[in-house]
Design an enzyme around this catalytic site. Structure first.
Site: not given
Ligand SMILES: *Cc1c(COP(=O)(O)O)cnc(C)c1O
Length: 406
Positions: A226, A263, A299, A328-329, A357
């Protein structure tokens, strides 16, 4: 840079994903070093970019893998990630996925409900093995990110409440076939604030302490992924501060800290290259129509996400344009109101921060073949996925018997 981009486009055509493998190395090292002397495992979130060459690169650096399907577990193993560094997460694992993960003897199955734990126990019993598990706790913390990528609130489908987690650990401890060694949370993605992470860590660390008091010893403290990145002008979390915030909540606990960055590792290690097909003006709205589309990079359409877009080697006064694809959207766009100089057929646009992603969310919508992928390592370029052909796309239909249709 722009000269290299032109060469890459000549060589590999568009649409094209290009990844900087040296940058992946740097991101990995930075995160690993942030945890310093502590026991830690960086388990790369394979779903962010699951190209085998990317995973292999991370495997060589010593990374683990966080997988959300048995397909991702297979990719991780195939790419050389050590089985004792692989975690299998996800809210809905099928029996055969659980069975295979247990047979492969990976580090952890990360569980997200009591019902799932029962299935895992049953399957482990059938196989005569002990399943190492972690439980995904939902600490009910607002991560302050986009609702689609927020996962740590009770209103989200992920994880279990603290009370159910505790009950599950007690049940697991009693079972001959379950070994509860980990605890996990993942409150959301593209996090740019430390406070929610620190708060979640504190809540989960308290649970670890109360489990310890009843003889349940947790070894792996998995803080999920995250960590946010810069797409535009965000102020992001520095790895050192991230590690410090986590460690501040774990005083007196002897744990291996697992992180699951996706990410952070990949977004700014990749760009998406697309060529201009046409320009047009509807009323007073300027459109730049390109050969890349929502099927290649979802995204913007899915999250209204912003990606910086620039033209390669083009001068001239910039004016705002919507960069749109051929799908086509009306939701098919890569960018809105992007300042761009006047453009011509075959000019190249670079869509930045597309390494995470991007390709993994791509599809064949409108019978468009998926883009090719290229790695750059130490100044050299390597094709790591061929462009998908029409034949590739229809192979599974052609393989079926159609005599009934005559
Ligand atoms: C998607 C996900 C991640 C990675 O998230 P990022 O934002 O890409 O770092 C890590 N752990 C779990 C369980 C996830 O579902």
């Amino acid at each position: 840079m722009s000269l290299e981009i032109k060469k890459l486009v000549e060589k590999y055509q568009t649409p094209l994903y290009v990844y900087d493998f040296n940058n992946i190395t740097n991101r990995y090292e930075e995160l690993k070093e942030a945890f310093g002397g502590k026991k830690s495992l960086v388990a790369y979130a394979v779903k962010s970019n699951s190209n085998l060459a990317v995973i292999r690169h991370l495997a060589n650096l010593g990374a683990g893998a966080d997988c959300v399907s048995i397909g991702e577990v297979r990719r991780a193993l195939k790419a050389g990630i050590k089985k004792y560094k692989i975690i299998f997460s996800g809210v809905g694992k099928r029996d055969e996925e659980i069975r295979e993960a247990l047979q492969e003897d990976i580090l952890l199955l990360n569980l997200e409900s009591e019902a799932e734990m029962k299935r895992v126990e049953m399957i482990a019993k059938e196989l005569g093995v002990e399943a190492r598990i972690s439980i995904r706790v939902n600490p009910n913390v607002d991560p302050k990110t986009h609702p689609y990528i927020s996962t740590g609130l009770h209103e989200n489908k992920f994880g279990v409440s603290l009370d159910s987690a505790k009950r599950m650990y007690i049940l697991a401890k009693k079972s001959e076939y379950l070994n509860p060694v980990g605890i996990h949370f993942h409150i959301g993605s593209q996090l740019t604030e430390l406070a929610p992470i620190e708060e979640a860590c504190g809540i989960v660390a308290d649970l670890v302490r109360s489990l310890d008091a009843i003889g349940i010893e947790i070894k792996f403290f998995d803080v999920g992924g995250g960590v946010g990145v810069v797409y535009d002008d965000e102020v992001t979390i520095r790895p050192a501060d991230y590690a410090r915030a986590i460690l501040s909540q774990l005083k007196g606990l002897d744990l291996t800290i697992v992180s699951e960055p996706g990410r952070y590792m990949m977004a700014n290690s990749g760009i998406f290259l697309t060529r201009v097909l046409y320009e047009k003006v509807n009323g007073n709205k300027r459109f730049v129509i390109v050969d890349g589309a929502m099927n290649d990079l979802l995204r913007p359409s899915l999250y209204n996400a912003y990606h910086r877009i620039e033209a390669v080697q083009k001068e001239g006064e910039k004016s705002p344009a919507d960069v749109v694809g051929p799908v086509c959207e009306s939701g098919d766009f890569l960018g809105k109101d992007i300042p761009l100089p006047p453009l011509e057929h075959n000019d190249i646009l670079v869509v930045h921060s597309a390494g995470a992603y991007g390709f993994t969310m791509s599809s064949n919508y409108n019978t468009r073949g998926r883009a090719a992928e290229v790695a750059i390592l130490d100044g050299k370029d390597y094709l790591i996925r061929e462009r998908e052909s029409f034949d590739d796309q229809i192979r599974l239909e052609e393989a079926c018997d159609i005599s009934w249709q005559k």
